[in-house]
Design a protein around this motif. Structure first.
Motif: not given
Lengths: 296, 296, 296, 296, 296, 296
Positions: E268-296
């Motif tokens: 789902q995130a373009g890596v080999t192995y991962a563990e999933p988490f849920v957070q209730k709060e919204m995110g807060l992003i400081d740098d749009l260029l640093a968002i890691p998971v590609r969209s398309i």
């Protein structure tokens, strides 16, 4: 004279099934109601477009509608094109309804859900002050021969609505001035085509065909029998016959189905029969003591 | 005299933040409103329970509430126990509100979301004809010493509500007869404890603290300033001071936050300031022309 | 002999309304069905607990249930306590149903949604190999006098189920061996209390009371009339009478409501009458050609 | 001879990834399966349309499909136009599948989600008794030169399916008579174009590419290895090579990905490997004891 | 020295399955991590509580955890009581984690979802300045004999974490001062019980067991093998043996399952192995260029 | 020089309202930002397209954007056609943004939600290695006279961005090599039209106009005042005047609305002012201690 409410649907007899009781109830309150059928039903398994036109007129009379027309969009091919949006927008500018009832935006029949988007976007266009519908439509018809807009229509005889709409409108919080579109926030001014911009104040979605939770229902207990009669006016569709006997339920069955649906939605709100609607906007409540459906 | 509306919340000053403007608006329409605080605020970082009692009384007066009390449920430990349900049910039978406002059922503070469930289930219990609350509560207090129900309360002086509630109620579709619970479908008959069963007709949820889509908002443009004053009546909480300066925003900031929230919800419905609510039931609309929020 | 299906509900007459047709259908297929009522109905506005016990037995006979009992959990106070979980778990170990039907986990009546969670968690407990229910329950009753577990029950006479359940089970993909719990992945071995651990293979939720989208419906067209008779067996509840005439619909009305609900859910799946259920797990389809509900 | 199942997708090798195991399993049960690729893959980074045609034929043989064709819709430009709907509808009338598998209606690749809507609406059209597809299509091709419908196809040799489909169909509840569309509720009667109206009985959506909760999965444990071989038949796509080495995972990685996806969905239903599907309609369950996925 | 991260779960070996890779990764970054098991596993089909204590210690060492303890809440009976909340709150005040990992709030095992709510509400309590945990807990133990809080614990030897946590923390935007709770907005001041109030800054939910869409995943590609070893440290649970062979998958199967789950979420995130988490709060992003998971 | 971020919207002044603060913040960090307006605003009630072009240039300068252009798609008629997708794809190949900001995919204005889908599908097309945009576009313009692509543009003077983008990019995890599209997984190679394929790495949706829960917000506290100035640069729209006084709020009101929206979203994340965004993909978190929004 502008319409108070216009119900738009893809096919003749759609409105009778999804919101006919509500239209009748509003007409009985003194409002001017109208029905716009996008197609003329030529793809229907039973009957001809002409049969359905006659039946649609009869059904409109039963529902006390003041106005009904059918556009020439091909049955089975309702598409959200620029041309179709213009055609619907012209009707909206001519009839100037304050409330527009559209089909719900999901469903089994592509004509139904496409009619929903088409109607919404046409309502948007109709309010654009700088859009001249006549010149746009004639530009299209000069480009493509065969584009016409012959309406197959019905207009109620004057005086048909026996109660006074104005009286009713006095109690309506929405219509505050004599000019029906005064508070509709669309810039006024008549176009050279004679059609001032108009955008319906409220758009709601008739959701009977979809297992979606309604935002609200309208109590049609008093209108249920007459509404059923309006559906039965479509003799070509609902009388027992050979053609399409595999698709159509027997007439005996229809009554039971229609009644169960209406009763099911009625039960959700503590009334006998009701029709379901979705609205996208939040509600605005003025008096907490006046909220009608009990909680527990 | 029964209440028309009762707002229940976990802590003093909760109601002021979530639905104070609505309570004031309804009081100004002539309805009798009340506030039930489940706890007395002894866990609050700032001020004592006594300070908050005094402030709560002042806030109630500002909001024109006719009645306010605090139960003795421990602050930080609101639990949905049988005993707590009985305590709340007794208040409901005594005050007999037609509309009950609860906190929304999700949130950050456990006391808030637990108060929501507790209030709902107490409303259910209060309507059970065969449930004798007095005998149940005294059975509990004989079992466990220390169970008491001393209320810390406030009751408006007679005549405080200057407008006539009865006049207002005449226009209310909910209240159809002189007996306020006549149409509440709970069997009548006075218990040996003097408290007839009672179930609120309508339960709605104040959702300000939760980023959930409201079902509807109430326009509090006229009430906004007075509602803000009612919040500021909690001097122990909202004046700038040393204790809790890490948790509490500076007073200068509070005004901006409260205003932005109210304006945000107002914008959703085309008014200036509003408070948001959720209702679980479908709506029931009588007049399509009277739906207030424009669509497009 | 283990049950194939156990339906658990808070009150006598709940099961008749939500899944009575399904229980009857399964009994007619040769399965052994049972009903566990958590309470004895002493809070009901009409009739006594004794009346309801008699009526419940009659209804069970009409639905061809092989087993029915009522626990002693107080009516109006169904709580998800350790003790209540143990009581239900004991029934599950004794009756060893493969399918457990619970009420849906949201609803208006607190007893209903609490019964849902209580039933689920009891099913979990019942499968714990190291949990000795008898010693746990007797530990509780020695602590608190008054804890008893007198069942008010009904057991079908031997031979009542005329068709052979074993024959039916041969066609069932679930039951693959003679030992009914062999494939239920709970470690075997009889406890000192004589009750081996048992966990139902499947838990589904009867959702009739809740406007939630069902995962599936069960066609009860053939069972509808008999199911209605089972409801009418509750004469204390459904005959027209003075007490509670404000709460209870007139008997004439009940038939219409029950029929509309069943027909509404039937229409969703192309059958006449149906009862709705929710399951939490995904489906597993073996043959795409055998999926029954048409799409378009 | 009509198809039992038709899987439609935008690109060659889509079906192999999303529902190849299911198609193979159904073919092994004796059903006639088919694959309709909307485009011929000319936009693919690797290989030519001719390469892919050859590979697609090979993959179809591996999956024991009875029929496979590719339409001439441009790769990267699948649009829901009237013309494209007519083309797909013609295939549906010719092949007459009872079950139609479409891509899920959301996704990353526009061709995928557009194929979903296009397929759905074509299925609707195909059932319209009064729609003559041949005359509609030839009207279009006379208007716009260049509109052709040359299929690039594959048809299984007679006798390829070694097991007897008729035997299998006897156990299938869906096909009740000799005429495959008899219960499909579309009026019969052959058009002048020789193609009687036909509407698939069931439409399901292959959802592997979308993190949406499936309605059900199909156990492909027995088919997994062969399905993987069918994917590897696309040598132009999946052998390690220079072109597109930035986009395509190395072949060594593909196996691990495909296996993990299948196992993940298998785990949801207690089997080893599975493929996920969504259906829009409610389920209809005949035997509660036969529900396969355990709950707890 | 306060913990940076505390993972709370109902049973020993839960954390290893849901977020063990993440804990290890954070420990490798230099953070101090801890594990709180609510129960001691005495209801487990295989092995004794003592076996599991030893294995849990070994697993903690493998995951480089700095601290691990088990409370004495009964296995199979995790309840959200006042007493249990106080016990967890005491651990939170003692260990002072900035991030708290809880199980997701829905699931199959009641202990899991109850642990989620219990952990959340305890985190709330732990931050209440006026709550004296010691006096509350001793009040309870004087009331009910048998209430004890003997921990079965593990504490890493000093110096175990070879990388410097402080160095790592310098890069952390969360920890801004030397005092670990300085920006946690809970009033400071040491209680008479020596435990200052503390509330975790962030609460996230490990969602591996639930088919819910994660808010984010953590890449554990580098940690995957070691995390698997930590699970295998539970020899009493995962070696092939007679007891529970019906419930437990064979050891050979476990590897495949664990790997597929990790790979599925990795994909789902373009890596080999991962563990999933849920957070209730919204995110807060400081740098749009640093968002890691590609969209398309 | 490629853009780092491109914001696409239907109308001039849309971007200023939905993500202007974010664009400015990113420019201040040293990134190259751009704005693509699909239409030129000729349908706007107030002002001419020329007025708006001038104002848009001024707004771009205020927001420190490096590039801004307007396509010639008709205002009020943004359609997701092949031609429009090609036009947008050409801009994407020319400007090569790593991050693309689109309007949210639902909304009131059809141009807004259509722009969202159009932008997404164009981003897909732009990455197709075998698609030659120039030849496709000239094929279209030869077919239909009147198809042109005259841009009405703005390009920042060299040196306008005073901080060094390269310096900023060093800290960005996304851009790993000198070639801006190196890790964008689109095959390289320059087309005969001189435009190598390009697909944005990340697509996010500005959701301010929609009451949808954002995935994350961006703190624009420092940028708020300048962003407001950029909106006020549209003098033709936002100065008080006669035309459209029914539609447009008075200028005095605009400030209050804009501020309340920004503050509302800021409150969700613990900052003063923020702008909301939705992303479709899961997050990928590297350091749990660095998650910024507190939970409780």
């Amino acid at each position: 004279m502008p319409l108070d409410i216009l119900a738009l649907a893809a096919h003749r007899d759609d409105v009778e099934q999804t919101c006919g009781g509500t239209l009748l109830k509003m007409a009985e309150r003194g409002y001017r109601t109208g029905i716009l059928d996008l197609t003329q039903g030529e793809m229907g398994t039973r009957g001809t477009a002409e049969d359905r036109a006659r039946e649609a007129g009869e059904a409109a009379r039963i529902l006390k509608a003041s106005w009904r027309q059918a556009l020439d969009i091909p049955d089975g091919r309702v598409e959200n094109t620029w041309e179709n949006r213009l055609k619907v927008a012209r009707v909206l500018r001519e009839q100037r309804p304050r409330v527009l009832i559209l089909p719900y935006w999901e469903g089994r029949h592509p004509d139904h859900y496409t009619a929903s988007v088409l109607g919404y976007e046409a309502a948007f266009l109709a309010g654009l002050a700088k859009l001249n519908l006549s010149s746009q439509l004639s530009a299209l018809s000069s480009q493509k021969p065969g584009v016409s807009s012959e309406f197959s229509g019905f207009t109620a005889r004057p005086g048909q609505s026996s109660t006074s709409p104005e009286g009713a409108k006095k109690d309506s919080p929405g219509r505050k001035s004599g000019d029906p579109s005064a508070n509709d926030r669309v810039p006024e001014g008549r176009h050279s085509d004679g059609l001032a911009p108009h955008r319906p104040f409220k758009i709601i979605y008739a959701s009977l065909y979809r297992d979606v939770r309604p935002t609200f229902v309208v109590d049609i207990t008093e209108q249920f029998e007459t509404r059923f009669k309006s559906l039965m006016a479509y003799k070509s569709q609902f009388t027992d016959q050979q053609a399409g006997s595999g698709i159509f339920p027997a007439q005996a069955d229809i009554r039971a189905r229609v009644e169960s649906m209406a009763r099911f939605y009625g039960m959700q709100a503590g009334v006998t029969y009701a029709e379901p609607f979705v609205q996208k906007e939040m509600g605005l409540i003025d008096d907490l003591l006046a909220i009608p459906v009990r909680s527990i």
